[in-house]
Design an enzyme around this catalytic site. Structure first.
Site, short mmCIF file in Angstrom:
data_model
loop_
_atom_site.label_atom_id
_atom_site.label_comp_id
_atom_site.label_asym_id
_atom_site.label_seq_id
_atom_site.Cartn_x
_atom_site.Cartn_y
_atom_site.Cartn_z
N HIS A 60 66.22 57.90 13.94
CA HIS A 60 66.75 57.51 12.64
C HIS A 60 66.90 56.00 12.62
O HIS A 60 66.72 55.33 13.65
CB HIS A 60 68.10 58.18 12.38
CG HIS A 60 67.98 59.63 12.01
ND1 HIS A 60 67.09 60.07 11.06
CD2 HIS A 60 68.64 60.74 12.45
CE1 HIS A 60 67.19 61.39 10.93
NE2 HIS A 60 68.12 61.82 11.76
N ALA A 61 67.25 55.44 11.46
CA ALA A 61 67.37 54.00 11.35
C ALA A 61 68.34 53.45 12.40
O ALA A 61 68.10 52.38 12.97
CB ALA A 61 67.84 53.62 9.95
N GLU A 62 69.42 54.16 12.67
CA GLU A 62 70.38 53.73 13.69
C GLU A 62 70.93 54.93 14.45
O GLU A 62 71.08 56.03 13.87
CB GLU A 62 71.57 53.00 13.07
CG GLU A 62 71.22 51.80 12.22
CD GLU A 62 70.81 50.58 13.01
OE1 GLU A 62 70.96 50.59 14.25
OE2 GLU A 62 70.33 49.63 12.38
N THR A 63 71.21 54.70 15.72
CA THR A 63 72.03 55.62 16.51
C THR A 63 73.21 54.82 17.04
O THR A 63 73.04 53.72 17.59
CB THR A 63 71.24 56.23 17.67
OG1 THR A 63 70.14 56.98 17.13
CG2 THR A 63 72.11 57.16 18.49
N CYS A 101 75.76 47.08 11.84
CA CYS A 101 75.26 48.21 11.06
C CYS A 101 76.42 48.88 10.35
O CYS A 101 77.38 49.32 10.99
CB CYS A 101 74.55 49.23 11.95
SG CYS A 101 73.91 50.64 11.02
#
Length: 269
Positions: free
Chosen positions: A42-45, A73
């Protein structure tokens, strides 16, 4: 270890911006964190672990895209705060120690969460050569958003132009540190939002980010100055879409939204 996928800046599943969240006892080595983020894809973890009581923060927090660690983020911070509160791991306001300093998240009575982030410094710049062609629209204004964000913020003609953008992502990647934030004033504020945006981050391995909290630390002061109000709502017009309520308080910007846990499972490695 329990792994959760949380949709942030939305009140329904399969919308907003998904983030992986892992609560740990301590941070493993960086290659392992990056491998997990690449696997989540995903875009961020977000990775978080508790800190000793009595310090300046309650939890340490880091964020990884599938290709790199980032400095700030918003949606993954919201997702982490959501997991802490829904699992009982933390009650009340929570302070995160991050690469961007201490960031706070406070639960609201309506079930949303409010993040306290630094306001991005906006510096007007000349239109870099190639931006209009790569974006597919001629910007009205161009601003640098400072080192913590690393984007170019561009206002385009109108909301329809934002929705219609089909940028050349490879070309955009050569024109800014992180990417491009494209924005316009809402055509009909009666729909419940004041401005729209889309965010393209090819340099982070994220072609289009669904809903970007950090970008709203730049969008909020930009539109607050133009609309004459400190409290606004932004619609990020990605295919998944999501809304961010913003409030500019000088050097800090508050970002409010909801989150929904959609997947919970066990990480086996």
């Amino acid at each position: 270890m329990r792994m959760r996928i949380v949709d942030a800046f939305t009140d329904r599943p399969f919308a907003g911006n998904p983030a992986g969240v892992l609560l740990l006892d301590a941070f493993p080595d960086d290659p392992w964190l990056q491998d997990v983020a690449r696997e989540v894809n995903h875009a961020e973890t977000a990775f978080a672990h508790p800190l000793p009581a009595g310090g300046g923060a309650d939890w340490a927090l880091r964020w990884f895209t599938p290709t790199t660690e980032v400095t700030m983020c918003g949606h993954a911070t919201l997702a982490t705060a959501h997991v802490l509160h829904t699992t009982g791991a933390h009650e009340g306001p929570v302070r995160f120690a991050t690469r961007s300093g201490v960031l706070a998240a406070t639960p609201d009575e309506d079930g949303s969460l409010t993040l306290d982030f630094p306001t991005a410094p906006l510096t007007p710049v000349d239109l870099p050569e190639g931006v209009a062609d790569a974006l597919g629209a001629v910007p009205r204004t161009v601003f640098d958003t400072g080192p913590k964000i690393g984007d170019l913020l561009v206002e385009v003609a109108d909301e329809r132009t934002v929705h219609a953008l089909r940028p050349d992502l490879e070309a955009l990647g050569a024109l800014s540190e992180r990417g491009i934030i494209a924005t316009a004033r809402a055509e009909d504020p009666a729909l419940g939002y004041d401005f729209v945006s889309r965010c393209f981050f090819p340099n982070l391995g994220v072609d289009e980010d669904p809903v970007t909290g950090s970008a709203h630390t730049a969008l909020a002061p930009y539109w607050s100055e133009r609309l004459g109000r400190s409290v606004l709502t932004g619609l990020q017009a990605s295919p998944r879409s999501g809304r961010v309520r913003t409030e500019v308080r000088g050097e800090r910007t508050l970002l409010s939204g909801r989150a929904v846990t959609v997947i919970e499972g066990e990480l086996l490695v």
